[in-house]
Enzyme design. Structure first.
Site, mmCIF file in Angstrom:
data_model
loop_
_atom_site.group_PDB
_atom_site.id
_atom_site.type_symbol
_atom_site.label_atom_id
_atom_site.label_comp_id
_atom_site.label_asym_id
_atom_site.label_seq_id
_atom_site.Cartn_x
_atom_site.Cartn_y
_atom_site.Cartn_z
ATOM 1 N N GLU A 119 11.047 -27.497 8.880
ATOM 2 C CA GLU A 119 11.478 -28.712 8.167
ATOM 3 C C GLU A 119 10.340 -29.370 7.401
ATOM 4 O O GLU A 119 10.279 -30.596 7.270
ATOM 5 C CB GLU A 119 12.142 -29.681 9.143
ATOM 6 C CG GLU A 119 13.397 -29.103 9.777
ATOM 7 C CD GLU A 119 14.051 -30.022 10.793
ATOM 8 O OE1 GLU A 119 13.646 -31.188 10.911
ATOM 9 O OE2 GLU A 119 14.979 -29.550 11.491
ATOM 10 N N GLU A 134 19.096 -24.362 12.127
ATOM 11 C CA GLU A 134 19.483 -25.561 12.888
ATOM 12 C C GLU A 134 20.620 -26.245 12.160
ATOM 13 O O GLU A 134 20.596 -26.371 10.934
ATOM 14 C CB GLU A 134 18.340 -26.580 12.987
ATOM 15 C CG GLU A 134 17.320 -26.381 14.055
ATOM 16 C CD GLU A 134 16.350 -27.562 14.123
ATOM 17 O OE1 GLU A 134 16.790 -28.724 13.982
ATOM 18 O OE2 GLU A 134 15.148 -27.316 14.299
#
Length: 298
Positions: A117, A224
């Site tokens: 991320e 995710e």
């Protein structure tokens, strides 16, 4: 998951946060010995293991989300004040992976997902906290150090968030020789009201990643995702499945069910409003769970 549908997931993910500190327990308050045991159990079931690492801030002593102090990535690169400390942290990670073995001494394969991320800026390795070259160097140092320490049972996953496609996704890519899988982390926010935006965003991201996977000869995955507290009873079959069904993804992973936060969960439990729909998701011929994978090997 097993309590709802009768089968284990084909992919289980674990986090190594706080292993760098030499602690006995992870940042989720689970002993690393328990994590190791459950990884071995998953391997014995024929399943796959994914690992993330929410490590502390080496410059401040804060957590992964401590982004108030600039220069953290710079501090761990060669010549930085925390470079030697960072190498020691990597050595603890290496020791864990090297000790992840069966009773026969065979190393267990793991998909490692470091520095995830990074297209956002909520982690100290995020976009606003280092240059693209510094991020690439951080990744390369990580891979090279683990290689030197004899860690040969890892595949490496690159998993930005949904902050953008094209240059945003690829500008910090460390190179084909350092990455084995292309992924994306993307969540649905705002309950049912966020479903349309989530679907649009993920279709754009997965279309792009499919293209990148072909160009770079890498498998792709939805590394995710989830809807916190699963407030939609049909989320699994009406939102998630139509998205993942269209792309050649290796796996899809929802986030954790927290013990310490009542509404921070992403997989159903018996009686939860989406549990019946999850069973339908499980029964769909396109989805593979642990027993499905085991049957493939027969």
């Amino acid at each position: 998951v097993k309590s709802v549908c009768g089968d284990y997931p084909a992919v289980m993910s674990f986090d190594l946060g706080h292993i760098e500190l030499g602690d006995a327990k992870s940042l989720d308050n689970i002993t690393f010995e328990k994590i190791r045991t459950e990884m071995i159990n998953q391997y014995k079931r024929g399943g796959m293991i994914s690992v993330s690492w929410h490590l502390n801030n080496p410059l401040t002593g804060g957590d992964s989300w401590d982004v108030k102090t600039p220069g953290v990535v710079t501090s761990v690169l060669p010549g930085g004040a925390k470079h030697e400390l960072f190498l020691a942290w990597l050595d603890r990670v290496a020791a864990f992976f090297n000790n992840l073995t069966t009773e026969e001494g065979d190393k267990i394969p793991v998909l490692f997902r470091p520095w995830h991320e990074h297209t956002g800026s909520w982690f100290w390795w995020g976009k606003e906290h280092c240059t693209p070259e510094q991020y690439k160097q951080l990744w390369q140092i990580t891979r090279n150090r683990l290689d030197v320490k004899g860690v040969n049972n890892l595949l490496y996953a690159y998993s930005p968030g949904t902050e953008g496609i094209g240059d945003v996704y690829m500008e910090r890519y460390p190179g084909d020789e350092y990455v084995d899988l292309l992924g994306v982390d993307g969540y649905q926010f705002g309950g049912e009201a966020g479903a349309e935006g989530f679907t649009k965003t993920m279709n754009s991201m997965l279309t792009f990643i499919t293209k990148m996977g072909k160009e770079h000869n890498k498998p792709i995955a939805f590394t995710e995702t989830g809807l916190e507290a699963l407030t939609m009873s049909n989320w699994w079959t009406e939102i998630l499945l139509p998205i993942v069904d269209k792309y050649p993804i290796a796996y899809v992973l929802v986030w954790r069910n927290a013990r310490e936060r009542d509404n921070h969960f992403y997989a159903p439990y018996p009686g939860q409003v989406s549990a019946t729909d999850f069973v339908k998701f499980y029964q769909n011929p396109k989805t593979l769970f642990s027993q499905d994978v085991k049957n493939l090997y027969k």
